[in-house]
Write an enzyme that holds these catalytic residues in place. Structure first.
Site, mmCIF file in Angstrom:
data_model
loop_
_atom_site.group_PDB
_atom_site.id
_atom_site.type_symbol
_atom_site.label_atom_id
_atom_site.label_comp_id
_atom_site.label_asym_id
_atom_site.label_seq_id
_atom_site.Cartn_x
_atom_site.Cartn_y
_atom_site.Cartn_z
ATOM 1 N N ASP A 77 0.866 -0.962 -0.003
ATOM 2 C CA ASP A 77 -0.380 -0.394 -0.099
ATOM 3 C C ASP A 77 1.421 0.952 -0.033
ATOM 4 O O ASP A 77 2.200 1.161 0.160
ATOM 5 C CB ASP A 77 -1.015 -0.126 1.357
ATOM 6 C CG ASP A 77 -2.357 1.349 1.313
ATOM 7 O OD1 ASP A 77 -2.799 1.549 0.010
ATOM 8 O OD2 ASP A 77 -1.643 1.443 2.366
ATOM 9 N N ASP A 136 -0.085 4.939 0.895
ATOM 10 C CA ASP A 136 0.212 5.904 2.265
ATOM 11 C C ASP A 136 0.021 5.359 3.102
ATOM 12 O O ASP A 136 -1.241 4.301 3.971
ATOM 13 C CB ASP A 136 -1.247 7.097 1.843
ATOM 14 C CG ASP A 136 -1.193 7.693 0.375
ATOM 15 O OD1 ASP A 136 -0.179 7.929 -0.028
ATOM 16 O OD2 ASP A 136 -2.454 8.479 0.400
#
Length: 181
Positions: A9, A11
């Site tokens: 991922d 953020d």
């Protein structure tokens, strides 16, 4: 031996997250140690792919040019740390969308599998939210939760998918993966 492949991922895993979204390259700030961790993965022969929900595009908070500029800043920062990201997959749709790509649905993971012609079963995916882990599990990945970003809240909320391993940050996940080789 499965491919050396990892899905991250963005953020809250690679860079600090914001409740107001990361809306500009200036707001993109790497989490200490994350760029070097990606560098060590690259050095160890991993293919590194980012899968990220970016509903700020669908909500009109920023446009595709801005998202590309943010990702470009990330790619350059990773390269300066001796790493590389092989691809970035993103869902630009808002949270109320019925698309198949927005995590926790596995659409982006399925696209990654098809693009790289790789079976994701048992391959690591790293996220800071439950939906990151759920998308990975749905595609057969092995889930790793980091306590950066929303990770501490995700862990505190409980209900982590079975088999989820929890680490302080991306660097700690990479230490673990490389020690197992």
């Amino acid at each position: 031996m499965p491919h050396k492949f990892i899905i991250l991922d963005r953020d809250g895993v690679i860079n600090f997250d914001s409740a107001q979204f990361i809306k500009s390259p200036e707001e993109w700030k790497p989490i200490p140690g994350s760029l070097e961790a990606i560098g060590r993965l690259a050095e160890a022969g991993y293919r590194i792919v980012v899968a990220t929900n970016q509903s700020g595009v669908g909500r009109g908070l920023f446009d595709m040019d801005t998202l590309n500029a943010i990702n470009d800043k990330m790619m350059k920062a990773v390269a300066q740390a001796g790493g590389r990201i092989d691809a970035i997959f993103f869902c630009p749709h808002s949270a109320d969308s019925t698309c198949e790509c927005r995590k926790p649905k596995p659409g982006m993971f399925n696209q990654i599998s098809a693009r790289f012609n790789v079976d994701l079963t048992g391959l690591p995916t790293v996220g800071d939210s439950l939906r990151d882990l759920q998308a990975g599990i749905a595609a057969g990945c092995r889930p790793y939760l980091v306590l950066t970003g929303k990770g501490e809240k995700t862990q505190a909320d409980g209900e982590l998918p079975e088999g989820t391993q929890v680490f302080a940050n991306l660097a700690a996940v990479v230490d673990h993966l490389l020690a197992r080789e």
